[in-house]
Motif scaffolding. Structure first.
Motif, PDB file in Angstrom:
ATOM      1  N   LYS A 257     -17.933 -82.828  56.556  1.00 33.33           N
ATOM      2  CA  LYS A 257     -17.807 -81.767  55.555  1.00 33.33           C
ATOM      3  C   LYS A 257     -17.477 -80.425  56.203  1.00 33.33           C
ATOM      4  CE  LYS A 257     -20.715 -83.885  52.023  1.00 33.33           C
ATOM      5  NZ  LYS A 257     -21.920 -83.754  51.165  1.00 33.33           N
ATOM      6  N   GLN A 258     -17.955 -80.222  57.411  1.00 35.44           N
ATOM      7  CA  GLN A 258     -17.642 -78.994  58.142  1.00 35.44           C
ATOM      8  C   GLN A 258     -16.134 -78.862  58.345  1.00 35.44           C
ATOM      9  OE1 GLN A 258     -19.109 -79.018  62.167  1.00 35.44           O
ATOM     10  NE2 GLN A 258     -18.593 -76.874  62.546  1.00 35.44           N
ATOM     11  N   THR A 259     -15.497 -79.974  58.690  1.00 36.77           N
ATOM     12  CA  THR A 259     -14.051 -79.975  58.912  1.00 36.77           C
ATOM     13  C   THR A 259     -13.301 -79.774  57.605  1.00 36.77           C
ATOM     14  OG1 THR A 259     -14.434 -81.581  60.687  1.00 36.77           O
ATOM     15  CG2 THR A 259     -12.158 -81.257  59.971  1.00 36.77           C
ATOM     16  N   LEU A 260     -13.747 -80.460  56.560  1.00 34.94           N
ATOM     17  CA  LEU A 260     -13.103 -80.325  55.251  1.00 34.94           C
ATOM     18  C   LEU A 260     -13.182 -78.884  54.757  1.00 34.94           C
ATOM     19  CD1 LEU A 260     -11.730 -81.681  52.814  1.00 34.94           C
ATOM     20  CD2 LEU A 260     -14.016 -82.139  51.898  1.00 34.94           C
TER      21      LEU A 260
ATOM     22  N   TYR B  24     -14.921 -81.654  65.381  1.00 39.78           N
ATOM     23  CA  TYR B  24     -14.261 -82.482  66.398  1.00 39.78           C
ATOM     24  C   TYR B  24     -14.135 -81.659  67.687  1.00 39.78           C
ATOM     25  CZ  TYR B  24     -12.886 -85.553  62.536  1.00 39.78           C
ATOM     26  OH  TYR B  24     -12.887 -86.392  61.447  1.00 39.78           O
ATOM     27  N   PRO B  25     -15.217 -81.495  68.426  1.00 34.33           N
ATOM     28  CA  PRO B  25     -15.203 -80.619  69.610  1.00 34.33           C
ATOM     29  C   PRO B  25     -14.215 -81.036  70.691  1.00 34.33           C
ATOM     30  CG  PRO B  25     -17.219 -81.936  69.512  1.00 34.33           C
ATOM     31  CD  PRO B  25     -16.537 -82.099  68.196  1.00 34.33           C
ATOM     32  N   THR B  26     -13.776 -82.297  70.681  1.00 31.75           N
ATOM     33  CA  THR B  26     -12.826 -82.749  71.707  1.00 31.75           C
ATOM     34  C   THR B  26     -11.371 -82.562  71.282  1.00 31.75           C
ATOM     35  OG1 THR B  26     -12.870 -85.033  70.871  1.00 31.75           O
ATOM     36  CG2 THR B  26     -14.475 -84.449  72.580  1.00 31.75           C
ATOM     37  N   LEU B  27     -11.131 -82.178  70.019  1.00 30.70           N
ATOM     38  CA  LEU B  27      -9.763 -81.942  69.548  1.00 30.70           C
ATOM     39  C   LEU B  27      -9.424 -80.468  69.741  1.00 30.70           C
ATOM     40  CD1 LEU B  27      -9.435 -84.080  66.277  1.00 30.70           C
ATOM     41  CD2 LEU B  27      -8.664 -84.607  68.592  1.00 30.70           C
ATOM     42  N   SER B  28      -8.871 -80.163  70.901  1.00 30.96           N
ATOM     43  CA  SER B  28      -8.580 -78.776  71.264  1.00 30.96           C
ATOM     44  C   SER B  28      -7.369 -78.238  70.504  1.00 30.96           C
ATOM     45  CB  SER B  28      -8.325 -78.671  72.768  1.00 30.96           C
ATOM     46  OG  SER B  28      -9.461 -79.093  73.500  1.00 30.96           O
ATOM     47  N   LEU B  29      -7.376 -76.928  70.286  1.00 29.22           N
ATOM     48  CA  LEU B  29      -6.267 -76.224  69.657  1.00 29.22           C
ATOM     49  C   LEU B  29      -5.823 -75.087  70.565  1.00 29.22           C
ATOM     50  CD1 LEU B  29      -7.683 -75.850  66.017  1.00 29.22           C
ATOM     51  CD2 LEU B  29      -5.869 -77.420  66.727  1.00 29.22           C
ATOM     52  N   TYR B  30      -4.553 -74.727  70.466  1.00 28.36           N
ATOM     53  CA  TYR B  30      -4.079 -73.539  71.158  1.00 28.36           C
ATOM     54  C   TYR B  30      -3.477 -72.589  70.127  1.00 28.36           C
ATOM     55  CZ  TYR B  30       0.430 -76.022  70.923  1.00 28.36           C
ATOM     56  OH  TYR B  30       1.542 -76.705  70.494  1.00 28.36           O
ATOM     57  N   GLU B  31      -3.464 -71.317  70.436  1.00 30.66           N
ATOM     58  CA  GLU B  31      -2.980 -70.307  69.501  1.00 30.66           C
ATOM     59  C   GLU B  31      -1.547 -70.608  69.053  1.00 30.66           C
ATOM     60  OE1 GLU B  31      -2.344 -65.446  69.179  1.00 30.66           O
ATOM     61  OE2 GLU B  31      -3.112 -66.357  71.025  1.00 30.66           O
TER      62      GLU B  31
ATOM     63  N   ILE C 264     -13.099 -76.625  41.120  1.00 29.52           N
ATOM     64  CA  ILE C 264     -12.235 -75.524  41.522  1.00 29.52           C
ATOM     65  C   ILE C 264     -13.097 -74.358  41.985  1.00 29.52           C
ATOM     66  CG2 ILE C 264     -10.439 -73.916  40.800  1.00 29.52           C
ATOM     67  CD1 ILE C 264      -9.669 -75.821  38.654  1.00 29.52           C
ATOM     68  N   SER C 265     -12.752 -73.793  43.116  1.00 32.08           N
ATOM     69  CA  SER C 265     -13.483 -72.644  43.619  1.00 32.08           C
ATOM     70  C   SER C 265     -12.612 -71.880  44.594  1.00 32.08           C
ATOM     71  CB  SER C 265     -14.771 -73.089  44.319  1.00 32.08           C
ATOM     72  OG  SER C 265     -15.424 -72.000  44.895  1.00 32.08           O
ATOM     73  N   LYS C 266     -12.847 -70.592  44.730  1.00 33.59           N
ATOM     74  CA  LYS C 266     -12.113 -69.811  45.718  1.00 33.59           C
ATOM     75  C   LYS C 266     -12.963 -69.541  46.950  1.00 33.59           C
ATOM     76  CE  LYS C 266      -9.867 -65.436  46.650  1.00 33.59           C
ATOM     77  NZ  LYS C 266      -9.723 -64.045  46.275  1.00 33.59           N
ATOM     78  N   LYS C 267     -14.249 -69.238  46.743  1.00 33.67           N
ATOM     79  CA  LYS C 267     -15.082 -68.795  47.846  1.00 33.67           C
ATOM     80  C   LYS C 267     -16.008 -69.903  48.327  1.00 33.67           C
ATOM     81  CE  LYS C 267     -15.083 -64.055  46.073  1.00 33.67           C
ATOM     82  NZ  LYS C 267     -15.900 -62.947  45.569  1.00 33.67           N
ATOM     83  N   GLN C 268     -16.477 -69.772  49.562  1.00 35.73           N
ATOM     84  CA  GLN C 268     -17.459 -70.708  50.091  1.00 35.73           C
ATOM     85  C   GLN C 268     -18.802 -70.467  49.406  1.00 35.73           C
ATOM     86  OE1 GLN C 268     -16.909 -73.287  51.545  1.00 35.73           O
ATOM     87  NE2 GLN C 268     -16.165 -73.114  53.635  1.00 35.73           N
ATOM     88  N   PRO C 269     -19.671 -71.516  49.205  1.00 36.39           N
ATOM     89  CA  PRO C 269     -19.320 -72.889  49.560  1.00 36.39           C
ATOM     90  C   PRO C 269     -18.352 -73.500  48.559  1.00 36.39           C
ATOM     91  CG  PRO C 269     -21.446 -72.834  48.502  1.00 36.39           C
ATOM     92  CD  PRO C 269     -21.021 -71.393  48.663  1.00 36.39           C
ATOM     93  N   PHE C 270     -17.447 -74.336  49.030  1.00 35.89           N
ATOM     94  CA  PHE C 270     -16.472 -74.988  48.158  1.00 35.89           C
ATOM     95  C   PHE C 270     -17.204 -76.000  47.294  1.00 35.89           C
ATOM     96  CE2 PHE C 270     -12.182 -75.783  47.042  1.00 35.89           C
ATOM     97  CZ  PHE C 270     -12.081 -77.118  46.740  1.00 35.89           C
ATOM     98  N   VAL C 271     -17.071 -75.891  45.993  1.00 36.24           N
ATOM     99  CA  VAL C 271     -17.823 -76.725  45.067  1.00 36.24           C
ATOM    100  C   VAL C 271     -17.464 -78.189  45.254  1.00 36.24           C
ATOM    101  CG1 VAL C 271     -18.292 -77.181  42.642  1.00 36.24           C
ATOM    102  CG2 VAL C 271     -17.920 -74.848  43.418  1.00 36.24           C
ATOM    103  N   GLY C 272     -18.472 -79.039  45.341  1.00 33.91           N
ATOM    104  CA  GLY C 272     -18.255 -80.473  45.376  1.00 33.91           C
ATOM    105  C   GLY C 272     -18.064 -81.056  46.759  1.00 33.91           C
ATOM    106  N   LEU C 273     -18.217 -80.259  47.823  1.00 32.25           N
ATOM    107  CA  LEU C 273     -18.068 -80.811  49.168  1.00 32.25           C
ATOM    108  C   LEU C 273     -19.159 -81.829  49.443  1.00 32.25           C
ATOM    109  CD1 LEU C 273     -17.126 -77.828  51.491  1.00 32.25           C
ATOM    110  CD2 LEU C 273     -15.674 -79.647  50.664  1.00 32.25           C
TER     111      LEU C 273
END
Length: 203
Positions: free
Chosen positions: A39-42, A152-159, A194-203
């Motif tokens: 859910k954190q990723t979603l 996913y701490p092992t899935l690195s990203l770069y700018e 439907i929601s705009k702000k966190q927390p996203f409803v229904g996660l």
């Protein structure tokens, strides 16, 4: 697109609504997210899709379809009238003007693209809108602080890396496709969150 659709982006709606054309903005792109996704990723993905440009977001509308625990998450993506205009200009989209000449669309010369009292809602056809929404999704880029995908701490990203590409490559996002059939939209699900702000409803 009606004014009601514009209001949806600027309000937080915490009630479950029936899926009908009067209450929901049209869906242009559907994105499915693996049911195994934390859910954190979603939540992070949803924030990227609907967040402001200055925060690395695409400023799109996200509607999360009701689902069972055995099903993938289904996100319906749309945009406001203003967003379509801004994005078309940024993309240097070619449109026919009042003289029937094809040229790059600009908001400053909007009236030149609206002959004979044409409404702004009629300026872009469905294919145009799908192209714009997909372009905005594909151009969500990692910020300097996005060093990995949350959950996913092992899935690195770069700018500057495409968030959509990374998520698709690692099977977090499983499908991205345009929605052509409005009747098919109704069959996909009868209730939405439907929601705009966190927390996203229904996660």
């Amino acid at each position: 697109m009606s004014n009601t659709h514009l209001v949806l982006k600027d309000e937080t709606i915490n009630t479950i609504m029936n899926a009908d054309d009067e209450k929901l903005p049209p869906t242009y792109i559907v994105t499915t997210v693996s049911r195994k996704t934390p859910k954190q990723t979603l939540g992070w993905l949803i924030n990227k899709i609907r967040g402001s440009k200055r925060d690395g977001g695409a400023e799109l509308i996200v509607m999360k379809q009701h689902r069972s625990p055995q099903e993938d998450y289904v996100l319906h993506i749309s945009a406001t009238k203003l967003k379509f205009l801004e994005a078309a200009e940024e993309m240097e989209m070619m449109k026919e003007d009042s003289n029937r000449q094809m040229r790059e669309f600009t908001m400053k010369q909007l009236d030149d693209f609206l002959p004979n009292g044409m409404n702004v809602e009629d300026l872009f056809n469905v294919a145009d809108r799908q192209t714009i929404v997909r372009h905005e999704l594909e151009n969500i880029r990692a910020l300097p602080e996005d060093n990995h995908i949350p959950g996913y701490p092992t899935l690195s990203l770069y700018e500057g890396q495409s968030i959509l590409s990374v998520c698709r490559k690692n099977d977090i996002i499983t499908k991205v496709y345009p929605l052509h059939d409005r009747e098919h939209l109704k069959k996909l699900g009868q209730k939405w969150y439907i929601s705009k702000k966190q927390p996203f409803v229904g996660l």
